[in-house]
Write a protein that holds these residues in place. Structure first.
Motif, PDB file in Angstrom:
ATOM      1  N   PHE A 120      -8.317  -6.897  -4.433  1.00 47.92           N
ATOM      2  CA  PHE A 120      -9.170  -8.327  -4.972  1.00 47.92           C
ATOM      3  C   PHE A 120      -8.374  -8.442  -6.284  1.00 47.92           C
ATOM      4  CE2 PHE A 120     -12.665  -6.008  -2.633  1.00 47.92           C
ATOM      5  CZ  PHE A 120     -12.460  -7.075  -1.516  1.00 47.92           C
ATOM      6  N   VAL A 121      -8.278  -9.817  -6.501  1.00 44.78           N
ATOM      7  CA  VAL A 121      -7.902 -10.315  -7.748  1.00 44.78           C
ATOM      8  C   VAL A 121      -9.011 -11.277  -8.180  1.00 44.78           C
ATOM      9  CG1 VAL A 121      -6.286 -11.608  -9.189  1.00 44.78           C
ATOM     10  CG2 VAL A 121      -5.300 -10.193  -7.216  1.00 44.78           C
ATOM     11  N   ASN A 122      -9.542 -11.104  -9.480  1.00 48.75           N
ATOM     12  CA  ASN A 122     -10.540 -11.855  -9.954  1.00 48.75           C
ATOM     13  C   ASN A 122     -11.862 -11.953  -8.928  1.00 48.75           C
ATOM     14  OD1 ASN A 122      -8.922 -12.318 -12.153  1.00 48.75           O
ATOM     15  ND2 ASN A 122      -8.205 -14.442 -11.347  1.00 48.75           N
ATOM     16  N   SER A 123     -11.933 -10.750  -8.608  1.00 48.20           N
ATOM     17  CA  SER A 123     -13.538 -10.583  -7.668  1.00 48.20           C
ATOM     18  C   SER A 123     -13.235 -11.168  -6.471  1.00 48.20           C
ATOM     19  CB  SER A 123     -14.590 -10.920  -8.476  1.00 48.20           C
ATOM     20  OG  SER A 123     -14.953 -10.219  -9.377  1.00 48.20           O
ATOM     21  N   GLY A 124     -11.876 -11.415  -5.771  1.00 52.09           N
ATOM     22  CA  GLY A 124     -11.615 -12.138  -4.694  1.00 52.09           C
ATOM     23  C   GLY A 124     -11.501 -13.410  -4.808  1.00 52.09           C
ATOM     24  N   SER A 125     -11.536 -14.026  -5.731  1.00 52.66           N
ATOM     25  CA  SER A 125     -11.591 -15.676  -6.052  1.00 52.66           C
ATOM     26  C   SER A 125     -10.177 -15.988  -5.655  1.00 52.66           C
ATOM     27  CB  SER A 125     -12.138 -16.133  -7.219  1.00 52.66           C
ATOM     28  OG  SER A 125     -11.557 -15.748  -8.248  1.00 52.66           O
ATOM     29  N   LYS A 126      -9.185 -15.114  -6.252  1.00 49.81           N
ATOM     30  CA  LYS A 126      -7.934 -15.593  -6.136  1.00 49.81           C
ATOM     31  C   LYS A 126      -7.146 -14.674  -5.163  1.00 49.81           C
ATOM     32  CE  LYS A 126      -3.800 -15.764  -9.500  1.00 49.81           C
ATOM     33  NZ  LYS A 126      -3.434 -15.809 -10.634  1.00 49.81           N
ATOM     34  N   VAL A 127      -7.448 -13.334  -5.004  1.00 59.01           N
ATOM     35  CA  VAL A 127      -6.840 -12.580  -3.777  1.00 59.01           C
ATOM     36  C   VAL A 127      -8.094 -11.694  -3.074  1.00 59.01           C
ATOM     37  CG1 VAL A 127      -4.932 -10.896  -2.978  1.00 59.01           C
ATOM     38  CG2 VAL A 127      -4.598 -12.688  -4.884  1.00 59.01           C
ATOM     39  N   ASN A 128      -8.122 -11.752  -1.699  1.00 60.08           N
ATOM     40  CA  ASN A 128      -9.147 -11.130  -1.054  1.00 60.08           C
ATOM     41  C   ASN A 128      -8.430 -10.849   0.290  1.00 60.08           C
ATOM     42  OD1 ASN A 128     -11.141 -10.101   0.234  1.00 60.08           O
ATOM     43  ND2 ASN A 128     -12.727 -11.732  -0.177  1.00 60.08           N
ATOM     44  N   ILE A 129      -7.948  -9.628   0.360  1.00 60.65           N
ATOM     45  CA  ILE A 129      -7.334  -8.931   1.592  1.00 60.65           C
ATOM     46  C   ILE A 129      -7.579  -7.566   1.720  1.00 60.65           C
ATOM     47  CG2 ILE A 129      -5.413 -10.619   1.276  1.00 60.65           C
ATOM     48  CD1 ILE A 129      -3.631  -8.095   0.289  1.00 60.65           C
ATOM     49  N   ILE A 130      -7.459  -7.254   2.916  1.00 64.76           N
ATOM     50  CA  ILE A 130      -7.344  -5.941   3.244  1.00 64.76           C
ATOM     51  C   ILE A 130      -5.768  -5.424   3.205  1.00 64.76           C
ATOM     52  CG2 ILE A 130      -7.699  -4.123   4.982  1.00 64.76           C
ATOM     53  CD1 ILE A 130     -10.179  -5.655   5.918  1.00 64.76           C
ATOM     54  N   LEU A 131      -5.547  -4.356   2.195  1.00 65.09           N
ATOM     55  CA  LEU A 131      -3.937  -4.035   2.309  1.00 65.09           C
ATOM     56  C   LEU A 131      -3.791  -2.657   3.035  1.00 65.09           C
ATOM     57  CD1 LEU A 131      -1.252  -4.919   0.873  1.00 65.09           C
ATOM     58  CD2 LEU A 131      -2.159  -3.543  -1.210  1.00 65.09           C
ATOM     59  N   GLY A 132      -2.550  -2.708   3.614  1.00 65.33           N
ATOM     60  CA  GLY A 132      -2.251  -1.400   4.426  1.00 65.33           C
ATOM     61  C   GLY A 132      -2.117  -1.490   5.841  1.00 65.33           C
ATOM     62  N   ASP A 133      -1.837  -0.420   6.430  1.00 66.17           N
ATOM     63  CA  ASP A 133      -1.504  -0.334   7.698  1.00 66.17           C
ATOM     64  C   ASP A 133      -2.981  -0.407   8.543  1.00 66.17           C
ATOM     65  OD1 ASP A 133      -0.468  -0.048  10.269  1.00 66.17           O
ATOM     66  OD2 ASP A 133       0.205   2.090  10.126  1.00 66.17           O
ATOM     67  N   SER A 134      -3.392  -1.263   9.262  1.00 65.01           N
ATOM     68  CA  SER A 134      -4.515  -1.597   9.936  1.00 65.01           C
ATOM     69  C   SER A 134      -4.267  -3.066  10.851  1.00 65.01           C
ATOM     70  CB  SER A 134      -5.655  -1.801   8.868  1.00 65.01           C
ATOM     71  OG  SER A 134      -5.687  -2.966   8.490  1.00 65.01           O
ATOM     72  N   GLU A 135      -5.238  -3.041  11.819  1.00 61.06           N
ATOM     73  CA  GLU A 135      -5.069  -4.108  12.797  1.00 61.06           C
ATOM     74  C   GLU A 135      -5.556  -5.486  12.105  1.00 61.06           C
ATOM     75  OE1 GLU A 135      -7.323  -3.289  16.011  1.00 61.06           O
ATOM     76  OE2 GLU A 135      -5.980  -1.638  16.654  1.00 61.06           O
ATOM     77  N   ILE A 136      -6.336  -5.273  11.199  1.00 61.85           N
ATOM     78  CA  ILE A 136      -6.835  -6.395  10.391  1.00 61.85           C
ATOM     79  C   ILE A 136      -6.435  -6.866   9.047  1.00 61.85           C
ATOM     80  CG2 ILE A 136      -9.250  -6.456  11.751  1.00 61.85           C
ATOM     81  CD1 ILE A 136     -10.398  -4.979   9.066  1.00 61.85           C
ATOM     82  N   GLY A 137      -5.443  -5.771   8.456  1.00 57.15           N
ATOM     83  CA  GLY A 137      -4.810  -6.018   7.107  1.00 57.15           C
ATOM     84  C   GLY A 137      -3.430  -6.296   7.301  1.00 57.15           C
ATOM     85  N   VAL A 138      -2.819  -6.619   5.942  1.00 61.82           N
ATOM     86  CA  VAL A 138      -1.377  -6.835   5.861  1.00 61.82           C
ATOM     87  C   VAL A 138      -0.688  -5.742   5.175  1.00 61.82           C
ATOM     88  CG1 VAL A 138      -1.724  -9.405   5.797  1.00 61.82           C
ATOM     89  CG2 VAL A 138      -1.858  -8.089   3.667  1.00 61.82           C
ATOM     90  N   ASN A 139       0.668  -5.534   5.479  1.00 63.06           N
ATOM     91  CA  ASN A 139       1.320  -4.457   4.949  1.00 63.06           C
ATOM     92  C   ASN A 139       1.876  -4.655   3.380  1.00 63.06           C
ATOM     93  OD1 ASN A 139       1.196  -2.622   7.139  1.00 63.06           O
ATOM     94  ND2 ASN A 139       2.862  -3.651   8.104  1.00 63.06           N
TER      95      ASN A 139
ATOM     96  N   ALA B 122       0.779  -1.144   0.093  1.00 67.84           N
ATOM     97  CA  ALA B 122       0.106   0.008   0.208  1.00 67.84           C
ATOM     98  C   ALA B 122       0.966   1.231   0.015  1.00 67.84           C
ATOM     99  CB  ALA B 122      -0.704  -0.047   1.367  1.00 67.84           C
ATOM    100  N   GLN B 123       0.497   2.254  -0.640  1.00 68.36           N
ATOM    101  CA  GLN B 123       1.307   3.633  -0.762  1.00 68.36           C
ATOM    102  C   GLN B 123       1.028   4.271   0.492  1.00 68.36           C
ATOM    103  OE1 GLN B 123       3.471   3.303  -3.287  1.00 68.36           O
ATOM    104  NE2 GLN B 123       3.008   5.286  -3.920  1.00 68.36           N
ATOM    105  N   SER B 124      -0.421   4.349   0.970  1.00 65.25           N
ATOM    106  CA  SER B 124      -0.746   5.061   2.288  1.00 65.25           C
ATOM    107  C   SER B 124      -2.201   4.513   2.721  1.00 65.25           C
ATOM    108  CB  SER B 124      -0.762   6.305   2.039  1.00 65.25           C
ATOM    109  OG  SER B 124      -1.516   6.716   0.979  1.00 65.25           O
ATOM    110  N   GLY B 125      -2.242   4.540   3.949  1.00 65.04           N
ATOM    111  CA  GLY B 125      -3.518   4.069   4.339  1.00 65.04           C
ATOM    112  C   GLY B 125      -3.748   2.693   4.167  1.00 65.04           C
TER     113      GLY B 125
END
Length: 225
Positions: A182-201, A174-177
């Motif tokens: 999603f990749v292919n509407s979430g069927s391949k990748v479905n994540i929360i990207l960035g600086d958050s408690e539930i996401g990944v950097n 993530a550039q910021s925030g």
């Protein structure tokens, strides 16, 4: 009686005797003068007088001197020509040596070029082998290796792999925030990207030709081994 001695004295005293002697002397002188001016010798099949003979000898002496001078001049010219020929021969030999050395150098350069090309191929092969070994080592150790390529930055939105992003293995950051990725509407990748408690950097995935990427935030795509 009159002696022979007295008789001889009378003869010598005779006037006619002395006249006869004088006549003989005069005749001898005349004959000598005529002979000295009319004497002839053979010269080249012709009769020549003494004066002509002397002139011919002097003329031949002059001619002989001229021939001597010409001979000396020709001898010097021949020596000069021989010297020039020696210099030309020396220059020719030096030129041949330079050409021979140049040919030898060119052959050596060609051989060195072949060795360099062979070494470059071996180095390229070794480099590829090292990369492969590093990738194997990284996979065995669970590490990932970034490629020496410029990352691709995409804003928030919808993108197509092969059109907006070349196919390949990427690490997305993530550039910021933070936001959804999603990749292919979430069927391949479905994540929360960035600086958050539930996401990944950051997240590594394979972007295959034709995949659809949806991101609610600006992200950096880093090519990976």
């Amino acid at each position: 009686m009159e002696s022979k001695y007295d008789s001889s004295r009378k003869i010598f005293k005779s006037v006619w005797f002395w006249i006869a002697v004088a006549g003989v002397v005069v005749l001898c002188g005349v004959f000598y003068f005529i002979g000295s001016h009319t004497a002839k010798v053979d010269l080249n099949g012709k009769k020549a007088s003494l004066e002509e003979l002397v002139e011919e000898i002097e003329a031949r002496k002059v001619l002989l001197g001229e021939l001597k001078n010409k001979t000396e001049s020709w001898t010097k010219e021949v020596a000069d020509i021989q010297k020039e020929l020696q210099e030309a021969e020396k220059e020719k030999n030096e030129a041949l040596t330079i050409i021979e050395n140049k040919s030898r150098t060119e052959e050596e350069m060609k051989e060195l070029q072949k060795q360099v090309e062979k070494s470059n191929k071996e180095l390229s092969s070794l480099t590829e082998e090292i990369k492969a070994k590093k990738a194997e080592l990284a996979a065995a150790e669970g590490k990932i290796i970034e490629k020496k390529q410029e990352p691709k930055i995409l804003p928030a939105g919808f993108f197509m792999v092969g059109k907006d992003l070349p196919a390949g293995r990427y690490k997305v950051v993530a550039q910021s925030g933070f936001g959804n990725f999603f990749v292919n509407s979430g069927s391949k990748v479905n994540i929360i990207l960035g600086d958050s408690e539930i996401g990944v950097n950051e997240y590594v995935f394979y972007a295959d030709e034709g995949d659809e990427i949806e991101s609610t935030l600006s992200a950096k795509f880093i090519p990976m081994e």
